[in-house]
Design a protein around this motif. Structure first.
Motif, mmCIF file in Angstrom:
data_model
loop_
_atom_site.group_PDB
_atom_site.id
_atom_site.type_symbol
_atom_site.label_atom_id
_atom_site.label_comp_id
_atom_site.label_asym_id
_atom_site.label_seq_id
_atom_site.Cartn_x
_atom_site.Cartn_y
_atom_site.Cartn_z
ATOM 1 N N ARG A 54 4.911 -0.966 -5.070
ATOM 2 C CA ARG A 54 4.320 -0.109 -4.039
ATOM 3 C C ARG A 54 3.157 0.698 -4.613
ATOM 4 N NH1 ARG A 54 7.274 0.328 0.740
ATOM 5 N NH2 ARG A 54 8.234 -1.732 0.985
ATOM 6 N N HIS A 58 -0.556 0.294 -2.942
ATOM 7 C CA HIS A 58 -1.060 1.427 -2.175
ATOM 8 C C HIS A 58 -1.710 2.523 -3.032
ATOM 9 C CE1 HIS A 58 0.975 -0.363 1.218
ATOM 10 N NE2 HIS A 58 2.148 -0.306 0.593
ATOM 11 N N GLU A 64 5.648 9.265 -3.763
ATOM 12 C CA GLU A 64 5.265 8.675 -2.484
ATOM 13 C C GLU A 64 5.848 7.282 -2.315
ATOM 14 O OE1 GLU A 64 3.629 7.867 1.215
ATOM 15 O OE2 GLU A 64 4.011 9.752 0.164
ATOM 16 N N ALA A 65 5.877 6.511 -3.395
ATOM 17 C CA ALA A 65 6.478 5.175 -3.338
ATOM 18 C C ALA A 65 7.964 5.275 -3.009
ATOM 19 C CB ALA A 65 6.274 4.447 -4.662
ATOM 20 N N ARG A 67 9.341 7.752 -1.402
ATOM 21 C CA ARG A 67 9.429 8.232 -0.020
ATOM 22 C C ARG A 67 9.306 7.069 0.959
ATOM 23 N NH1 ARG A 67 7.023 9.103 4.361
ATOM 24 N NH2 ARG A 67 5.131 8.119 3.577
ATOM 25 N N GLN A 68 8.382 6.135 0.683
ATOM 26 C CA GLN A 68 8.214 4.958 1.543
ATOM 27 C C GLN A 68 9.508 4.153 1.618
ATOM 28 O OE1 GLN A 68 4.912 2.533 0.362
ATOM 29 N NE2 GLN A 68 3.389 4.146 0.626
ATOM 30 N N HIS A 71 12.159 5.978 3.570
ATOM 31 C CA HIS A 71 11.871 5.966 5.007
ATOM 32 C C HIS A 71 12.221 4.616 5.625
ATOM 33 C CE1 HIS A 71 9.877 7.005 8.768
ATOM 34 N NE2 HIS A 71 9.205 5.858 8.712
ATOM 35 N N GLU A 72 12.021 3.524 4.905
ATOM 36 C CA GLU A 72 12.326 2.182 5.411
ATOM 37 C C GLU A 72 13.831 1.941 5.516
ATOM 38 O OE1 GLU A 72 10.270 -0.490 2.831
ATOM 39 O OE2 GLU A 72 8.304 0.332 3.338
ATOM 40 N N GLY A 145 5.215 -3.664 2.308
ATOM 41 C CA GLY A 145 5.787 -3.083 3.516
ATOM 42 C C GLY A 145 4.945 -3.287 4.760
ATOM 43 N N ARG A 146 3.634 -3.515 4.611
ATOM 44 C CA ARG A 146 2.756 -3.712 5.756
ATOM 45 C C ARG A 146 2.997 -5.035 6.459
ATOM 46 N NH1 ARG A 146 -2.571 -2.784 2.189
ATOM 47 N NH2 ARG A 146 -1.340 -4.298 0.985
#
Length: 303
Positions: A54, A58, A64-65, A67-68, A71-72, A145-146
């Motif tokens: 990640r 990104h 932040e990685a 957190r992503q 969140h998923e 993730g996109r």
């Protein structure tokens, strides 16, 4: 170099070669032990890899990685693990097996020179790149993730690739980003095998337990190799995350885009490097120690 029995690396190599004296052998044991050691180390270190990927895609911080991924949801945390488990198992099979076979072909009688170890490592890395680049390609698409909505499974990615023509399947599909993969794998393999035994042999003379020199040797090699080749690792991740028939940037254009999006700063290219170095250090330390342990155990059973 001292007598073979004074060196753990050379000692293990003698055990393997002694199985078929007077013959050229493909050393089936080397292939099997490589597969098992890589499978185990990959499973244990996959969470680190997911965070690293990640960051590479990104250009975000570790927090932040994480957190992503949080969140998923936990159901997606191990999304993409099957391709690396399969590819890394095959990687270990090819890497250790072909290296051992090629080294014995280049230099049937010990001691093996640095040049022979380097050449055998380089060629085994080439074989690995050709065989495993498609697995890495699918893995990198799965972990972006996109693309979860468009490509929810490995089958959906394979269906997309197989919808292309023959050349498109290779250049846009399975072998997207092949040249940096080839350079990364061949140089990485050559560095690992060139310096693994000398480091392990030096530490073994200190009277340490057998697993310590093996783990330290693998960790040091993994760290150095990762530092040297990290820009290629980032380039591969970014190139292989692209998918579809839309115009894809060339190798040079991809490298230029990576440089521009990282603000033309080396330290931003190395963002995520701390975790990559940690992962590489732990992975290769575990792989080398497990491989050394299994090889010794196999030999003790034969005795």
């Amino acid at each position: 170099m001292g007598e073979p029995n004074h060196s753990p690396g050379k000692e293990l190599q003698h055990w393997t070669q002694a199985e078929t004296p007077g013959k050229k052998s493909w050393h089936s044991q080397a292939y099997a032990l490589g597969a098992i050691s890589n499978f185990m180390s990959t499973f244990l270190t996959f969470p680190i890899y997911k965070v690293v990927f990640r960051q590479q895609i990104h250009a975000v911080t570790v927090s932040e990685a994480l957190r992503q991924l949080w969140h998923e949801g936990p159901q997606y945390f191990y999304r993409g693990i099957y391709p690396p488990l399969l590819s890394k198992t095959l990687q270990g099979t090819l890497l250790f097996g072909t290296y051992d076979s090629l080294l014995c072909s280049l230099s049937p009688v010990e001691p093996h020179s640095l040049g022979h170890r380097w050449a055998a490592g380089l060629m085994s890395g080439v074989v690995e790149a050709v065989a495993l680049s498609p697995f890495e390609r699918v893995q990198n698409v799965l972990q972006d993730g996109r693309k979860q909505a468009r490509f929810p499974s490995t089958f959906s990615i394979l269906k997309e690739f197989n919808s292309y023509g023959l050349w498109g399947r290779l250049s846009l599909g399975y072998y997207r980003g092949f040249w940096p993969v080839l350079l990364r794998n061949s140089l990485g393999s050559a560095l690992y095998f060139s310096f693994k035994d000398p480091i392990q042999d030096g530490l073994a003379k200190q009277g340490l337990p057998h697993w310590v020199p093996a783990m330290v040797s693998g960790s040091v090699n993994g760290t150095i190799t990762c530092l040297v080749l990290y820009p290629l690792i980032v380039l591969v991740a970014n190139m292989q995350s692209h998918i579809g028939w839309q115009s894809m940037p060339s190798l040079w254009a991809s490298a230029q885009d990576m440089w521009d999006t990282r603000g033309r700063k080396v330290f931003l290219i190395y963002r995520g490097g701390s975790l990559v170095i940690l992962r590489s250090s732990v992975t290769w330390g575990l792989t080398t120690a497990i491989h050394d342990f299994l090889q010794r155990k196999s030999h003790s059973k034969k005795d």
